[in-house]
Design a protein around this motif. Structure first.
Motif, PDB file in Angstrom:
ATOM      1  N   GLN A  55       3.374   0.806   4.791  1.00 23.07           N
ATOM      2  CA  GLN A  55       3.615  -0.342   5.581  1.00 23.07           C
ATOM      3  C   GLN A  55       4.752  -1.058   4.937  1.00 23.07           C
ATOM      4  O   GLN A  55       4.872  -1.224   3.869  1.00 23.07           O
ATOM      5  CB  GLN A  55       2.530  -1.043   6.059  1.00 23.07           C
ATOM      6  CG  GLN A  55       2.725  -2.316   6.766  1.00 23.07           C
ATOM      7  CD  GLN A  55       1.691  -3.113   7.157  1.00 23.07           C
ATOM      8  OE1 GLN A  55       0.616  -2.471   7.530  1.00 23.07           O
ATOM      9  NE2 GLN A  55       1.565  -4.355   6.941  1.00 23.07           N
ATOM     10  N   TRP A  92       2.895   0.846  15.201  1.00 24.44           N
ATOM     11  CA  TRP A  92       2.316  -0.340  14.364  1.00 24.44           C
ATOM     12  C   TRP A  92       2.409  -1.204  15.254  1.00 24.44           C
ATOM     13  O   TRP A  92       3.214  -1.654  16.151  1.00 24.44           O
ATOM     14  CB  TRP A  92       3.348  -0.349  13.246  1.00 24.44           C
ATOM     15  CG  TRP A  92       2.869  -1.773  12.380  1.00 24.44           C
ATOM     16  CD1 TRP A  92       1.616  -2.197  12.119  1.00 24.44           C
ATOM     17  CD2 TRP A  92       3.776  -2.574  11.426  1.00 24.44           C
ATOM     18  NE1 TRP A  92       1.484  -3.266  11.080  1.00 24.44           N
ATOM     19  CE2 TRP A  92       2.795  -3.387  10.665  1.00 24.44           C
ATOM     20  CE3 TRP A  92       5.033  -2.409  11.299  1.00 24.44           C
ATOM     21  CZ2 TRP A  92       3.330  -4.164   9.926  1.00 24.44           C
ATOM     22  CZ3 TRP A  92       5.553  -3.449  10.376  1.00 24.44           C
ATOM     23  CH2 TRP A  92       4.818  -4.435   9.565  1.00 24.44           C
ATOM     24  N   GLN A  94       0.821  -5.483  15.134  1.00 20.04           N
ATOM     25  CA  GLN A  94       0.090  -6.399  14.158  1.00 20.04           C
ATOM     26  C   GLN A  94       0.333  -7.963  14.803  1.00 20.04           C
ATOM     27  O   GLN A  94       1.537  -8.545  14.987  1.00 20.04           O
ATOM     28  CB  GLN A  94       0.607  -6.304  12.984  1.00 20.04           C
ATOM     29  CG  GLN A  94      -0.061  -7.335  11.839  1.00 20.04           C
ATOM     30  CD  GLN A  94      -1.659  -7.359  11.871  1.00 20.04           C
ATOM     31  OE1 GLN A  94      -2.035  -6.056  11.053  1.00 20.04           O
ATOM     32  NE2 GLN A  94      -2.234  -8.185  12.115  1.00 20.04           N
ATOM     33  N   GLN A 121      -7.058  -8.173  11.607  1.00 15.81           N
ATOM     34  CA  GLN A 121      -6.822  -7.027  11.881  1.00 15.81           C
ATOM     35  C   GLN A 121      -5.669  -6.344  12.851  1.00 15.81           C
ATOM     36  O   GLN A 121      -5.419  -7.169  13.914  1.00 15.81           O
ATOM     37  CB  GLN A 121      -8.065  -6.092  12.534  1.00 15.81           C
ATOM     38  CG  GLN A 121      -9.543  -6.339  11.676  1.00 15.81           C
ATOM     39  CD  GLN A 121     -10.623  -5.733  12.276  1.00 15.81           C
ATOM     40  OE1 GLN A 121     -10.680  -5.605  13.375  1.00 15.81           O
ATOM     41  NE2 GLN A 121     -11.362  -5.294  11.062  1.00 15.81           N
ATOM     42  N   THR A 125      -3.212   0.078  13.340  1.00 20.11           N
ATOM     43  CA  THR A 125      -2.677   0.334  11.772  1.00 20.11           C
ATOM     44  C   THR A 125      -1.469   0.992  11.711  1.00 20.11           C
ATOM     45  O   THR A 125      -1.366   2.164  12.232  1.00 20.11           O
ATOM     46  CB  THR A 125      -3.856   0.820  10.986  1.00 20.11           C
ATOM     47  OG1 THR A 125      -4.971   0.044  11.216  1.00 20.11           O
ATOM     48  CG2 THR A 125      -3.618   0.832   9.437  1.00 20.11           C
TER      49      THR A 125
END
Length: 261
Positions: A55, A92, A94, A121, A125
């Protein structure tokens, strides 16, 4: 007429300077700084797949006004069974990102870092780029940053529900449903290619039709034979050329308008 000429020039410059891929919606002219260690991943740069496995760190060069943000990274070039048509894949997602109060070094650039608290969380991911051995072999990985400061719990729940389906992820539609279409504050993209692929017959692909970016296995091998469609899209490497051409076109139009005056 002079005002019209300036408006045309401004529009052309906006297209040329967009920091997301040409034609991508929602577009952004504000830079999202993306760094894999010391390797900057800005403005369509081509990176080795190995560099992008972990990441990245992200930030902006100017302090943003919002209090919380969300980042999305989407592959825009997933092969389909109807080439040259492509699909998307969410790599991804987030929410809950907060920005540092002071700038720090990010890949050699001073930037205000965006990080998620440990308890926040990810909706998806991060998993790194892995273009499969099917054309297009070069994929655009696009990141957008969204200001979620005013988003309600219902809005955030809509983002979470949409992120559950990674394949075919339409970020413009998702943001519209969550009432966040006008909250994109920064963007960026980089490209990664499958450099190990070699020519093969269509029959060989049938044994492994989804090698590479799989929705069930985030890190498959991504190697093997290449199926080449009869028509392919414009190479992604032309992104910078396209922007320059768009700007030159805008200047040409303005010159023509001014000459007519």
């Amino acid at each position: 007429m002079a005002f019209t000429a300036l408006t045309i020039l401004s529009t052309a410059a906006s297209v040329a300077l967009a920091l997301t891929p040409q034609g991508f919606v929602p577009a952004s002219q504000n830079s999202l700084v993306v760094s894999f260690g010391n390797e900057m991943a800005l403005d369509g740069v081509k990176l080795q797949q190995s560099v992008t496995r972990s990441q990245p760190q992200i930030g902006t060069q100017s302090k943003l006004d919002g209090s919380t943000f969300a980042v999305f990274m989407i592959d825009l070039d997933i092969p389909t069974q109807s080439p040259p048509a492509t699909d998307t894949l969410l790599h991804w997602a987030q929410t809950g990102l907060v920005q540092s109060a002071a700038p720090s070094n990010l890949g050699g650039t001073n930037a205000f870092l965006l990080t998620a608290p440990a308890a926040e969380q990810a909706l998806v991911t991060y998993f790194g780029p892995n273009p499969p051995a099917r054309e297009p072999l070069t994929h655009r990985y696009t990141q957008i940053l969204v200001d979620t400061s005013a988003a309600s719990a219902t809005d955030l729940a809509k983002l979470k529900a949409a992120a559950a389906t990674r394949r075919g992820f339409n970020v413009a539609s998702v943001l519209q449903q969550a009432g966040l279409s006008d909250k994109v504050v920064a963007g960026n993209f980089f490209v990664v290619s499958n450099t190990q692929a070699q020519s093969s017959s269509p029959g060989e692909l049938a044994t492994n039709p989804r090698a590479g970016n799989s929705t069930t296995n985030p890190r498959p091998s991504g190697t093997g034979g290449v199926v080449r469609p009869t028509r392919t899209s414009l190479p992604i490497a032309m992104a910078h050329h396209d922007r320059a051409s768009a700007l030159m076109l805008g200047l040409g139009v303005v010159a023509a308008v001014c000459w007519a005056l």
